[in-house]
Design a protein around this motif. Structure first.
Motif, PDB file in Angstrom:
ATOM      1  N   CYS A 152       0.839  -1.204   0.000  1.00 12.96           N
ATOM      2  CA  CYS A 152       0.000   0.000   0.000  1.00 12.96           C
ATOM      3  C   CYS A 152       0.872   1.253   0.000  1.00 12.96           C
ATOM      4  CB  CYS A 152      -0.937  -0.021   1.204  1.00 12.96           C
ATOM      5  SG  CYS A 152      -2.375   1.060   1.000  1.00 12.96           S
ATOM      6  N   ARG A 153       1.978   1.222   0.724  1.00  9.62           N
ATOM      7  CA  ARG A 153       2.881   2.381   0.728  1.00  9.62           C
ATOM      8  C   ARG A 153       3.499   2.605  -0.647  1.00  9.62           C
ATOM      9  NH1 ARG A 153       6.203   3.034   6.442  1.00  9.62           N
ATOM     10  NH2 ARG A 153       4.344   3.180   7.763  1.00  9.62           N
ATOM     11  N   VAL A 154       3.821   1.539  -1.340  1.00 11.55           N
ATOM     12  CA  VAL A 154       4.368   1.670  -2.690  1.00 11.55           C
ATOM     13  C   VAL A 154       3.330   2.315  -3.607  1.00 11.55           C
ATOM     14  CG1 VAL A 154       5.165   0.405  -4.719  1.00 11.55           C
ATOM     15  CG2 VAL A 154       5.980  -0.251  -2.449  1.00 11.55           C
ATOM     16  N   LYS A 215     -21.525   4.741  -4.588  1.00 13.27           N
ATOM     17  CA  LYS A 215     -22.224   4.616  -3.317  1.00 13.27           C
ATOM     18  C   LYS A 215     -21.980   3.293  -2.603  1.00 13.27           C
ATOM     19  CE  LYS A 215     -26.019   7.620  -4.833  1.00 13.27           C
ATOM     20  NZ  LYS A 215     -27.484   7.718  -5.067  1.00 13.27           N
ATOM     21  N   HIS A 216     -21.381   2.336  -3.271  1.00 12.05           N
ATOM     22  CA  HIS A 216     -21.301   0.987  -2.715  1.00 12.05           C
ATOM     23  C   HIS A 216     -19.999   0.809  -1.933  1.00 12.05           C
ATOM     24  CE1 HIS A 216     -24.835   0.090  -5.086  1.00 12.05           C
ATOM     25  NE2 HIS A 216     -24.219   0.671  -6.098  1.00 12.05           N
ATOM     26  N   TYR A 217     -19.937   1.496  -0.793  1.00  9.27           N
ATOM     27  CA  TYR A 217     -18.700   1.571  -0.019  1.00  9.27           C
ATOM     28  C   TYR A 217     -18.285   0.240   0.586  1.00  9.27           C
ATOM     29  CZ  TYR A 217     -19.246   6.600  -0.444  1.00  9.27           C
ATOM     30  OH  TYR A 217     -19.372   7.876  -0.941  1.00  9.27           O
ATOM     31  N   GLU A 218     -19.212  -0.697   0.713  1.00 10.09           N
ATOM     32  CA  GLU A 218     -18.830  -1.967   1.336  1.00 10.09           C
ATOM     33  C   GLU A 218     -17.804  -2.722   0.505  1.00 10.09           C
ATOM     34  OE1 GLU A 218     -22.668  -2.803  -1.029  1.00 10.09           O
ATOM     35  OE2 GLU A 218     -21.775  -1.194   0.159  1.00 10.09           O
ATOM     36  N   HIS A 219     -17.654  -2.341  -0.743  1.00 11.87           N
ATOM     37  CA  HIS A 219     -16.698  -3.022  -1.617  1.00 11.87           C
ATOM     38  C   HIS A 219     -15.362  -2.289  -1.710  1.00 11.87           C
ATOM     39  CE1 HIS A 219     -19.776  -5.824  -2.813  1.00 11.87           C
ATOM     40  NE2 HIS A 219     -20.560  -4.847  -3.171  1.00 11.87           N
ATOM     41  N   TYR A 220     -15.238  -1.174  -0.964  1.00  9.71           N
ATOM     42  CA  TYR A 220     -14.010  -0.404  -1.016  1.00  9.71           C
ATOM     43  C   TYR A 220     -13.214  -0.602   0.266  1.00  9.71           C
ATOM     44  CZ  TYR A 220     -16.645   1.959  -4.689  1.00  9.71           C
ATOM     45  OH  TYR A 220     -17.386   2.237  -5.814  1.00  9.71           O
ATOM     46  N   ASP A 221     -11.929  -0.849   0.130  1.00 13.39           N
ATOM     47  CA  ASP A 221     -11.028  -0.931   1.271  1.00 13.39           C
ATOM     48  C   ASP A 221      -9.845  -0.010   0.986  1.00 13.39           C
ATOM     49  OD1 ASP A 221      -8.980  -2.611  -0.250  1.00 13.39           O
ATOM     50  OD2 ASP A 221     -10.733  -3.920  -0.320  1.00 13.39           O
ATOM     51  N   THR A 222      -8.979   0.143   1.966  1.00  8.11           N
ATOM     52  CA  THR A 222      -7.868   1.087   1.823  1.00  8.11           C
ATOM     53  C   THR A 222      -6.996   0.763   0.616  1.00  8.11           C
ATOM     54  OG1 THR A 222      -7.842   1.429   4.217  1.00  8.11           O
ATOM     55  CG2 THR A 222      -5.876   2.097   2.999  1.00  8.11           C
ATOM     56  N   MET A 223      -6.658  -0.503   0.430  1.00  4.36           N
ATOM     57  CA  MET A 223      -5.827  -0.883  -0.706  1.00  4.36           C
ATOM     58  C   MET A 223      -6.550  -0.649  -2.024  1.00  4.36           C
ATOM     59  SD  MET A 223      -3.025  -2.048  -1.996  1.00  4.36           S
ATOM     60  CE  MET A 223      -2.019  -3.065  -0.930  1.00  4.36           C
ATOM     61  N   GLY A 224      -7.817  -1.032  -2.093  1.00  6.14           N
ATOM     62  CA  GLY A 224      -8.581  -0.855  -3.326  1.00  6.14           C
ATOM     63  C   GLY A 224      -8.678   0.602  -3.734  1.00  6.14           C
ATOM     64  N   VAL A 225      -8.994   1.461  -2.781  1.00  6.89           N
ATOM     65  CA  VAL A 225      -9.098   2.900  -3.060  1.00  6.89           C
ATOM     66  C   VAL A 225      -7.748   3.458  -3.507  1.00  6.89           C
ATOM     67  CG1 VAL A 225      -9.545   5.162  -2.031  1.00  6.89           C
ATOM     68  CG2 VAL A 225     -11.032   3.232  -1.484  1.00  6.89           C
ATOM     69  N   ALA A 226      -6.678   2.998  -2.861  1.00  5.23           N
ATOM     70  CA  ALA A 226      -5.338   3.468  -3.222  1.00  5.23           C
ATOM     71  C   ALA A 226      -4.991   3.093  -4.660  1.00  5.23           C
ATOM     72  CB  ALA A 226      -4.307   2.894  -2.259  1.00  5.23           C
TER      73      ALA A 226
END
Length: 329
Positions: A152-154, A215-226
């Motif tokens: 994730c940092r990369v 709107k479907h935030y349940e499918h988003y996580d920190t890595m996915g958004v990054a």
């Protein structure tokens, strides 16, 4: 304290050398597989994130010194999300085969009640083996945690590199090296038990604010958004339809994944491309339409709803209705 480039460059190169070199002493996770300890690489990319945010375009050229590390630690394609942790070394005195003379002799001594190899030392060996197993699992857990944080940092560092690139750092060669590794992370979901750790160490309100999620935030996580944000900024930085085409194609292929998360994140990248490239995205429209037609008939409501939003955005940009093109053949 301010440093001139003549003083800063060797200091940064020493940091890269320190992070890249193998150490005779295990790193903080207790692992050393002959490669650079992973905790050092985590530190390096943490520093890269900080320096890029502070120095912006001034620091971007320094990414040439860490590009190989970024590609290496993002890994190749496929669903194996993290490299296997180093395994404990084999015992110096392995158990003998049941057909060997040594096994028969040990068995005979044990049943005769002797105090040789079948006596107290056996109990010590069992205790030692158990301790090694416990230590090995603990190391594996730490290694997994650091691998997630590192990747994730990369991604975050590359996003900043693309964001502040005013020196045309992202050329075709670097683009082609990074693209498959970044796109593959749309299909790699970090372990659920590490989601809080990842969010606490890698959340970034400034970078995430640039990603207008559905709107479907349940499918988003920190890595996915990054990853979504990084790919979108990569397209903006590339500024070439010759590079947009492979990016768009590889992302569209991810929409055919069996994973709902992967489909939604891939659609999110397409939505970002449409939003940022606007009319320039229309050159990619002929390839995109068949994929959107499939997604409009997806059984998962979250996927279908996001696909409808992307179609609407494309209609606004193109100035025409796309219904006639949306039939799945």
């Amino acid at each position: 304290m301010k440093l001139s480039e003549a003083k800063f460059r060797p200091m940064f190169l020493r940091l890269v050398e320190w992070a890249s070199s193998a150490s005779s002493i295990d790193d903080m996770s207790g692992l050393n597989s002959g490669a650079a300890p992973i905790a050092r690489i985590v530190t390096l990319f943490g520093a890269a994130n900080f320096l890029t945010e502070r120095l912006r375009s001034v620091f971007v050229p320094y990414y040439r010194y860490i590009m190989d590390l970024a590609v290496t630690h993002l890994g190749g394609s496929g669903r194996a999300p993290y490299p296997p942790p180093p395994q404990p070394p084999p015992t110096t005195n392995p158990s003998p085969s049941p057909s060997s003379p040594r096994y028969i002799m040990d068995l005979a001594v044990t049943h005769l009640g002797g105090s040789g190899k079948g006596g107290q030392p056996k109990k010590k060996a069992k205790k030692s083996a158990s301790a090694i197993a416990d230590m090995g699992q603990e190391q594996k857990d730490i290694y997994e945690e650091e691998s997630v944080v590192l990747r994730c940092r990369v991604v975050r560092a590359l996003h900043r590199c693309f964001l502040y690139d005013s020196v045309t750092f992202l050329d075709q060669d670097r683009f082609e090296r990074l693209l498959p590794a970044l796109v593959s992370h749309l299909d790699i979901e970090p372990p659920a038990h590490l989601s809080k750790l990842l969010a606490s160490q890698n959340s970034d309100k400034d970078l995430d604010a640039s990603v207008k999620l559905g709107k479907h935030y349940e499918h988003y996580d920190t890595m996915g958004v990054a990853v979504v944000g990084c790919l979108a900024q990569m397209a903006v930085d590339a500024n070439s339809d010759a590079l947009w085409k492979p990016l768009n194609h590889q992302v569209l292929m991810m929409t055919r994944s069996a994973s709902v998360r992967t489909k939604v994140l891939s659609l999110e990248v397409v939505a970002q491309l449409v939003d940022r490239l606007r009319e320039e995205y229309l050159v990619l429209l002929p390839e995109t339409i068949p994929f959107l037609a499939e997604l409009l008939e997806d059984s998962e409501l979250a996927v279908e709803a996001r696909a409808q939003q992307v179609v609407k955005a494309l209609e606004e940009v193109s100035g025409e209705k796309l219904d006639q093109y949306m039939s799945v053949k």
